[in-house]
Design a protein around this motif. Structure first.
Motif, PDB file in Angstrom:
ATOM      1  N   ASP A 191       2.251 -10.895  -4.335  1.00  0.00           N
ATOM      2  CA  ASP A 191       2.418 -11.336  -5.713  1.00  0.00           C
ATOM      3  C   ASP A 191       1.212 -12.142  -6.197  1.00  0.00           C
ATOM      4  OD1 ASP A 191       4.991 -10.204  -5.805  1.00  0.00           O
ATOM      5  OD2 ASP A 191       5.875 -12.019  -4.939  1.00  0.00           O
ATOM      6  N   VAL A 192       0.658 -12.951  -5.312  1.00  0.00           N
ATOM      7  CA  VAL A 192      -0.488 -13.785  -5.694  1.00  0.00           C
ATOM      8  C   VAL A 192      -1.691 -12.911  -6.040  1.00  0.00           C
ATOM      9  CG1 VAL A 192      -2.116 -15.556  -4.905  1.00  0.00           C
ATOM     10  CG2 VAL A 192       0.311 -15.722  -4.298  1.00  0.00           C
ATOM     11  N   MET A 193      -2.013 -11.963  -5.159  1.00  0.00           N
ATOM     12  CA  MET A 193      -3.097 -11.015  -5.426  1.00  0.00           C
ATOM     13  C   MET A 193      -2.909  -9.803  -4.525  1.00  0.00           C
ATOM     14  SD  MET A 193      -5.580  -9.846  -7.046  1.00  0.00           S
ATOM     15  CE  MET A 193      -5.670 -11.229  -8.180  1.00  0.00           C
ATOM     16  N   PRO A 194      -2.378  -8.730  -5.073  1.00  0.00           N
ATOM     17  CA  PRO A 194      -2.149  -7.528  -4.263  1.00  0.00           C
ATOM     18  C   PRO A 194      -3.456  -6.997  -3.675  1.00  0.00           C
ATOM     19  CG  PRO A 194      -1.069  -7.353  -6.411  1.00  0.00           C
ATOM     20  CD  PRO A 194      -1.975  -8.545  -6.479  1.00  0.00           C
ATOM     21  N   VAL A 195      -3.427  -6.673  -2.387  1.00  0.00           N
ATOM     22  CA  VAL A 195      -4.586  -6.114  -1.704  1.00  0.00           C
ATOM     23  C   VAL A 195      -4.118  -4.967  -0.816  1.00  0.00           C
ATOM     24  CG1 VAL A 195      -6.501  -6.558  -0.110  1.00  0.00           C
ATOM     25  CG2 VAL A 195      -5.765  -8.364  -1.678  1.00  0.00           C
ATOM     26  N   ASN A 196      -4.755  -3.826  -0.929  1.00  0.00           N
ATOM     27  CA  ASN A 196      -4.443  -2.689  -0.068  1.00  0.00           C
ATOM     28  C   ASN A 196      -5.236  -2.830   1.232  1.00  0.00           C
ATOM     29  OD1 ASN A 196      -2.733  -1.425  -1.990  1.00  0.00           O
ATOM     30  ND2 ASN A 196      -4.532  -0.622  -3.041  1.00  0.00           N
ATOM     31  N   ILE A 197      -4.731  -3.685   2.116  1.00  0.00           N
ATOM     32  CA  ILE A 197      -5.501  -4.063   3.297  1.00  0.00           C
ATOM     33  C   ILE A 197      -5.830  -2.854   4.161  1.00  0.00           C
ATOM     34  CG2 ILE A 197      -5.468  -5.424   5.423  1.00  0.00           C
ATOM     35  CD1 ILE A 197      -3.765  -7.493   3.938  1.00  0.00           C
ATOM     36  N   LYS A 198      -4.832  -2.124   4.571  1.00  0.00           N
ATOM     37  CA  LYS A 198      -5.068  -0.975   5.445  1.00  0.00           C
ATOM     38  C   LYS A 198      -5.993   0.031   4.782  1.00  0.00           C
ATOM     39  CE  LYS A 198      -2.664   2.836   7.796  1.00  0.00           C
ATOM     40  NZ  LYS A 198      -1.337   3.453   8.102  1.00  0.00           N
ATOM     41  N   GLU A 199      -5.720   0.359   3.536  1.00  0.00           N
ATOM     42  CA  GLU A 199      -6.510   1.363   2.824  1.00  0.00           C
ATOM     43  C   GLU A 199      -7.959   0.926   2.652  1.00  0.00           C
ATOM     44  OE1 GLU A 199      -3.613   0.194   1.994  1.00  0.00           O
ATOM     45  OE2 GLU A 199      -2.217   1.878   1.827  1.00  0.00           O
ATOM     46  N   ASN A 200      -8.182  -0.379   2.425  1.00  0.00           N
ATOM     47  CA  ASN A 200      -9.555  -0.870   2.258  1.00  0.00           C
ATOM     48  C   ASN A 200     -10.361  -0.702   3.537  1.00  0.00           C
ATOM     49  OD1 ASN A 200      -9.222  -1.605  -0.408  1.00  0.00           O
ATOM     50  ND2 ASN A 200      -8.733  -3.743   0.047  1.00  0.00           N
ATOM     51  N   TYR A 201      -9.766  -1.047   4.675  1.00  0.00           N
ATOM     52  CA  TYR A 201     -10.481  -0.883   5.943  1.00  0.00           C
ATOM     53  C   TYR A 201     -10.756   0.594   6.225  1.00  0.00           C
ATOM     54  CZ  TYR A 201     -10.380  -5.783   7.314  1.00  0.00           C
ATOM     55  OH  TYR A 201     -10.608  -7.145   7.376  1.00  0.00           O
ATOM     56  N   LEU A 202      -9.767   1.443   5.966  1.00  0.00           N
ATOM     57  CA  LEU A 202      -9.970   2.880   6.177  1.00  0.00           C
ATOM     58  C   LEU A 202     -11.069   3.417   5.264  1.00  0.00           C
ATOM     59  CD1 LEU A 202      -6.243   4.054   6.460  1.00  0.00           C
ATOM     60  CD2 LEU A 202      -7.953   4.066   8.302  1.00  0.00           C
ATOM     61  N   ALA A 203     -11.067   2.973   4.010  1.00  0.00           N
ATOM     62  CA  ALA A 203     -12.073   3.446   3.056  1.00  0.00           C
ATOM     63  C   ALA A 203     -13.485   3.072   3.476  1.00  0.00           C
ATOM     64  CB  ALA A 203     -11.765   2.893   1.668  1.00  0.00           C
ATOM     65  N   ASP A 204     -13.616   1.940   4.170  1.00  0.00           N
ATOM     66  CA  ASP A 204     -14.940   1.501   4.614  1.00  0.00           C
ATOM     67  C   ASP A 204     -15.290   2.015   6.006  1.00  0.00           C
ATOM     68  OD1 ASP A 204     -15.815   0.142   2.337  1.00  0.00           O
ATOM     69  OD2 ASP A 204     -14.639  -1.638   2.847  1.00  0.00           O
ATOM     70  N   GLY A 205     -14.488   2.964   6.522  1.00  0.00           N
ATOM     71  CA  GLY A 205     -14.852   3.631   7.754  1.00  0.00           C
ATOM     72  C   GLY A 205     -14.357   2.993   9.026  1.00  0.00           C
ATOM     73  N   TRP A 206     -13.428   2.055   8.899  1.00  0.00           N
ATOM     74  CA  TRP A 206     -12.862   1.416  10.083  1.00  0.00           C
ATOM     75  C   TRP A 206     -11.667   2.224  10.598  1.00  0.00           C
ATOM     76  CZ3 TRP A 206     -13.186  -4.140  11.683  1.00  0.00           C
ATOM     77  CH2 TRP A 206     -14.344  -4.765  11.180  1.00  0.00           C
ATOM     78  N   ARG A 207     -11.391   2.053  11.859  1.00  0.00           N
ATOM     79  CA  ARG A 207     -10.148   2.548  12.422  1.00  0.00           C
ATOM     80  C   ARG A 207      -9.102   1.449  12.262  1.00  0.00           C
ATOM     81  NH1 ARG A 207      -9.159   3.833  18.858  1.00  0.00           N
ATOM     82  NH2 ARG A 207      -6.929   4.364  18.713  1.00  0.00           N
ATOM     83  N   VAL A 208      -7.879   1.811  11.905  1.00  0.00           N
ATOM     84  CA  VAL A 208      -6.812   0.831  11.699  1.00  0.00           C
ATOM     85  C   VAL A 208      -5.646   1.146  12.619  1.00  0.00           C
ATOM     86  CG1 VAL A 208      -5.163  -0.139  10.059  1.00  0.00           C
ATOM     87  CG2 VAL A 208      -7.472   0.442   9.293  1.00  0.00           C
ATOM     88  N   ILE A 209      -5.147   0.113  13.293  1.00  0.00           N
ATOM     89  CA  ILE A 209      -3.965   0.215  14.143  1.00  0.00           C
ATOM     90  C   ILE A 209      -2.940  -0.785  13.625  1.00  0.00           C
ATOM     91  CG2 ILE A 209      -3.054  -0.021  16.489  1.00  0.00           C
ATOM     92  CD1 ILE A 209      -5.920   0.433  17.516  1.00  0.00           C
ATOM     93  N   GLU A 210      -1.716  -0.342  13.389  1.00  0.00           N
ATOM     94  CA  GLU A 210      -0.658  -1.248  12.927  1.00  0.00           C
ATOM     95  C   GLU A 210       0.295  -1.568  14.077  1.00  0.00           C
ATOM     96  OE1 GLU A 210       0.832  -1.084   8.728  1.00  0.00           O
ATOM     97  OE2 GLU A 210       0.181   1.008   8.921  1.00  0.00           O
ATOM     98  N   VAL A 211       0.669  -2.835  14.183  1.00  0.00           N
ATOM     99  CA  VAL A 211       1.563  -3.268  15.264  1.00  0.00           C
ATOM    100  C   VAL A 211       2.540  -4.325  14.753  1.00  0.00           C
ATOM    101  CG1 VAL A 211      -0.181  -2.845  17.055  1.00  0.00           C
ATOM    102  CG2 VAL A 211       0.016  -5.135  16.036  1.00  0.00           C
ATOM    103  N   ASP A 212       3.548  -4.574  15.565  1.00  0.00           N
ATOM    104  CA  ASP A 212       4.411  -5.734  15.374  1.00  0.00           C
ATOM    105  C   ASP A 212       3.645  -6.932  15.935  1.00  0.00           C
ATOM    106  OD1 ASP A 212       6.225  -7.827  15.645  1.00  0.00           O
ATOM    107  OD2 ASP A 212       7.846  -6.561  16.406  1.00  0.00           O
TER     108      ASP A 212
END
Length: 629
Positions: A191-212
């Motif tokens: 709500d404060v400032m929406p950020v597409n965290i996963k998508e931003n890293y992917l767009a910049d060529g990073w590999r992303v892993i999601e975990v608990d």
């Protein structure tokens, strides 16, 4: 690579419970701190510090992995984890947290075993991690860099800059772990400032892993996957809960930055199954002395070769002298134990670092138009065994990156910041590019030394000097070609037996009535003006405005008429520093005047601007004539 069996994982899970109790205790005892985010990051910290190649018995091993905690306010979590893993003493943490006599400050501090970067200004941690990762590449060493971050700081532009740099340079030796608890001071992060965290890293060529983010096994597996990836930088997005482990704190952002009450603490510790022994530590805290803790300063020995200086006899610009000296130093140290590198922000041709770019490209790091990250990357590299020159225009390298250099100073880095195009000397570029705070701004960083050389010969010697000395230096210069400063017999002043000494004031001309003081491009105009009044006017070159020479100032200013001339904003430049210093030393000129820049100037050739704003030799001569009348 470390292997983790089920028993080790079980022990780490148990430590997570104990660490949460530590967090609640230390924030309660200190009556301040950030318990909520610390508790959401506990498993992240435990996993990183357990997985990384760091030995509590030898925490400053040069070949260790580096760890940067970007969200430095989660220091309670970091300190408790470090203590429980054997890096520091838990009692000292609980008693001393946020106390002036303790190293365990409110935000994590470089120099504490296991902490490689002082943080607190959110958004800079990834750039620091990239700097460490680049340093490993430059030094051809095989350590990995782990950066723990919050989700809220992903909104910062500097994070995006750092992501791009990591991808450009193939920094598969950096891994980011993001505490994605969707909570910050003002409410939900989304709500404060929406950020597409996963998508931003992917767009910049990073590999992303999601975990608990509270599952130790998932975190350890993800870290293993990240380190084994030799192609991409990896971001681990760890989904967590603010205040994890205590039912009434979970997902409640109000616990972001406030300790529990006595009743809440009792309830929380009971829920965690932790003994409430805070009164013991409160009493011990009362016995702590009213002293500052010892400074934590990490340095390394600089082992480089410094080639002999060049001497210029013809008019040229200081930036060209800088570029040639820098190339000499870089070429002489290609295989040295201490590497020398150059960081640029798409201005190599203008700052004259292009010769390094062309001749020694593997020691040239191009960051592009990303000054904030360039400043932090440069600082981190310089702290990690690499002599780093960061060259930029004054308005970008000083004004735009003020906070980044302030944090570099806090981290006791070894950065050589060279800013060209300072002052009205830039000329036609106009007021947006007239950097007028190259003395006043760095003076507030409390850890940088400032040098404003008078001509190409002094510039050459200054560059060679700073390369060999540990510490942060700003070297400021203009854009235009300058005359060589000469002695009265016509020999170059800054040649032959001249050796640069930080803090020394150069007496260029001797006179009995008026003393002209300046630095940088203005000095040649002071000399030209003084030569119209033989024997009456002294000229002092104060190239080090933060380290003033009492003996020289007493001799040439006490009881004299003093005119300070500077291509710098008038309120807080050289004249202000001199006036303050001379007053403190009881050096009293009978007249003290200043010529400086009083407004954001117009655009035009620098010679015209110097005439319009009183900085030309003609205008200085007129002012001296009035002082002598």
């Amino acid at each position: 690579m470390k292997r983790f069996d089920k028993e080790t994982v079980r022990k780490l899970k148990e430590l997570a419970r104990i660490c949460r109790g530590d967090v609640l205790k230390m924030t309660y005892i200190a009556n301040s701190g950030h318990p909520g985010g610390s508790m959401s990051s506990i498993e992240i910290f435990l996993s990183i510090y357990s997985f990384a190649n760091i030995d509590p018995k030898n925490p400053f091993d040069p070949l260790r992995d580096r760890v940067v905690i970007s969200h430095g306010h989660t220091s309670p979590g970091v300190y408790s984890v470090l203590a429980r893993l054997g890096f520091v003493d838990i009692e000292k943490v609980l008693v001393g947290f946020r106390h002036h006599s303790s190293i365990f400050e409110g935000h994590v501090t470089r120099g504490i075993p296991g902490v490689d970067w002082s943080t607190g200004n959110l958004g800079q941690g990834l750039a620091a991690g990239v700097g460490f990762a680049l340093a490993a590449k430059v030094k051809e060493q095989d350590y990995h860099v782990f950066v723990a971050m919050s989700d809220a700081e992903q909104a910062k532009g500097q994070v995006a800059e750092a992501r791009r740099v990591a991808k450009k340079y193939g920094l598969s030796n950096v891994t980011v772990v993001i505490d994605y608890n969707d909570a910050q001071i003002s409410g939900r992060a989304r709500d404060v400032m929406p950020v597409n965290i996963k998508e931003n890293y992917l767009a910049d060529g990073w590999r992303v892993i999601e975990v608990d983010g509270h599952d130790i096994e998932q975190l350890l597996f993800a870290l293993k996957e990240a380190v084994e990836d030799k192609v991409n930088p990896v971001a681990i997005v760890a989904h967590t809960l603010m205040g994890k482990g205590v039912s009434f704190m979970e997902n409640d952002v109000s616990y972001h930055g406030k300790p529990l009450t006595k009743e809440q603490l009792e309830k929380a510790l009971a829920e965690l199954g932790i003994e409430n022994d805070v009164e013991k530590y409160i009493q011990l805290r009362k016995q702590l002395p009213l002293v500052k803790h010892d400074p934590l300063k990490i340095e390394y020995k600089i082992k480089i070769s410094v080639p002999a200086p060049k001497t210029y006899t013809e008019k040229t610009d200081n930036r060209s002298a800088f570029g040639k000296a820098l190339l000499d130093i870089v070429k002489a140290n290609v295989n040295s134990e201490t590497p020398v590198v150059v960081v640029d922000c798409d201005l190599a041709a203008s700052t004259r670092t292009d010769e390094v770019m062309k001749n020694v490209p593997d020691k040239f790091i191009q960051i592009g138009v990303q000054e904030h990250t360039a400043a932090t990357v440069s600082g981190a590299m310089s702290a990690d065994g690499v002599v780093t020159f960061f060259a930029d225009f004054g308005v970008f390298g000083v004004s735009e990156t003020y906070n980044q250099h302030r944090l570099n100073a806090i981290n006791h880095t070894n950065l050589k910041l060279v800013v060209t195009h300072c002052g009205l000397n830039v000329g036609e570029d106009g007021k947006t590019h007239h950097g007028l705070d190259y003395i006043s701004a760095p003076a507030n960083w409390l850890g940088y030394k400032i040098i404003v050389p008078a001509d190409p010969n002094q510039t050459d010697r200054v560059v060679r000097y700073v390369a060999s000395i540990y510490g942060n230096f700003v070297i400021a210069m203009g854009r235009a070609k300058q005359s060589i400063i000469k002695r009265e017999d016509g020999r170059p002043f800054f040649a032959d037996d001249y050796t640069f000494e930080y803090g020394k004031i150069d007496v260029i001309r001797e006179g009995s009535e008026v003393t002209l003081i300046g630095c940088g491009a203005i000095v040649e105009n002071l000399v030209a003006a003084a030569d119209n009044f033989k024997g009456k006017v002294s000229v002092l070159n104060v190239s080090c405005p933060l380290e003033l020479d009492e003996q020289v100032l007493r001799k040439y200013c006490d009881g004299k008429k003093v005119l300070v001339v500077e291509d710098h904003a008038a309120p807080l430049g050289l004249a202000a520093l001199l006036a303050k210093y001379m007053m403190s030393k009881k050096i009293f000129p009978n007249q003290f005047e200043q010529i400086a820049v009083e407004e954001h100037a117009v655009s035009g050739p620098y010679e015209a601007l110097y005439e319009l704003y009183g900085l030309s030799s003609v205008k200085i001569t007129e002012r001296v004539a009035k002082l002598l009348s």
